[in-house]
Design an enzyme around this catalytic site. Sequence first.
Site, mmCIF file in Angstrom:
data_model
loop_
_atom_site.group_PDB
_atom_site.id
_atom_site.type_symbol
_atom_site.label_atom_id
_atom_site.label_comp_id
_atom_site.label_asym_id
_atom_site.label_seq_id
_atom_site.Cartn_x
_atom_site.Cartn_y
_atom_site.Cartn_z
ATOM 1 C CG HIS A 162 -1.622 1.314 1.404
ATOM 2 N ND1 HIS A 162 -2.642 1.747 0.588
ATOM 3 C CD2 HIS A 162 -1.408 2.310 2.296
ATOM 4 C CE1 HIS A 162 -3.022 2.948 0.966
ATOM 5 N NE2 HIS A 162 -2.298 3.317 2.005
ATOM 6 C CG HIS A 167 0.453 6.428 -0.081
ATOM 7 N ND1 HIS A 167 -0.432 7.476 -0.208
ATOM 8 C CD2 HIS A 167 -0.084 5.599 0.849
ATOM 9 C CE1 HIS A 167 -1.462 7.299 0.618
ATOM 10 N NE2 HIS A 167 -1.276 6.164 1.269
HETATM 11 FE FE LIG Z 1 -2.403 5.283 2.901
#
Ligand SMILES: [Fe+2]
Length: 300
Positions: A162, A167
């Site tokens: 993640h 990101h």
């Molecule tokens: Fe996040």
Amino acid sequence: MFEEAQYFAPITADEDGSLKVHLGAGHPGFADPEYRARRDALATLASTWRPGTPCPVADYTDAEHRVWQVVSEALVTKHRAFACREFLDGKESLQLPTDHIPQLAEVSDWLAPLTGYHYRPAAGLVPLRDFYGSLADKAFWSTQYVRHHSVPLYTPEPDVLHEVVGHGNTLANPRFTALYELAGQASRRMRSTEALEFVSKVFWFTLEFGILWEEGELKAYGAGILSSPGEIEAFRGMDIRPLDIAEMGSTTYDITDYQNVLYVADSFAQIEDVVGGFWADCTDESIARLVGRHEERLHA
Ligand SMILES: [Fe+2]
């Protein structure tokens, strides 16, 4: 990383300084002693980091690299189909490996010439003020552990997939990082916890779970959707509402499943105008006014 306390398994410290991660009984790794030992080891590793030094090297196992590979490969075609142009541009610039987990220190080095953002290692929950405040310094707190191999396609916990695939690819694009910085600067201006939480919820419904229209098609720009091969297939079927700062900042959400309420922007430029503009100007007082007007609207 995700910002809400309930995402994170509690962590305690032993007398020798090593950390223990207390996974809940429903966690897919709960009954896997090997996985639990890895979680403890990686949390302890992150706790050894000191400001001003590179992120410590996580000695990932072959099984962990395989989870990264499975998810990264599953995302290749899904990103092409469902990620917005700005994310794909960031991905093209960053060129993350798909066959092994890169170190946070390496990804920070790759981001440096692109946007100047860099990672800091998080053992677990980072308090809201630290997490968001650091964005103003171009620093992004990140976990280093990997989701359990039994559920590669979805995790309610913010793992390294993640943080880096979701990101990282956005942190490689200056149009995105301008927004991250504005969110960070806004959080630093907030005095009350309520106003800080409002800022964080707007972040949640945009940079974590935002979607937008691009040439007549719905695309995702939020890192939470773009790091989840399951969620990226599902987002178009959710309750999709127009971008609304007061509503986003006032809405509570369930973190344990796919996000079923999403806010759509007309374009990336609208996110910059409306969301970036909100973060650029907001104060405790302006947020209190937005909340008040939103409540009046609800009760009208
Ligand atoms: Fe996040």
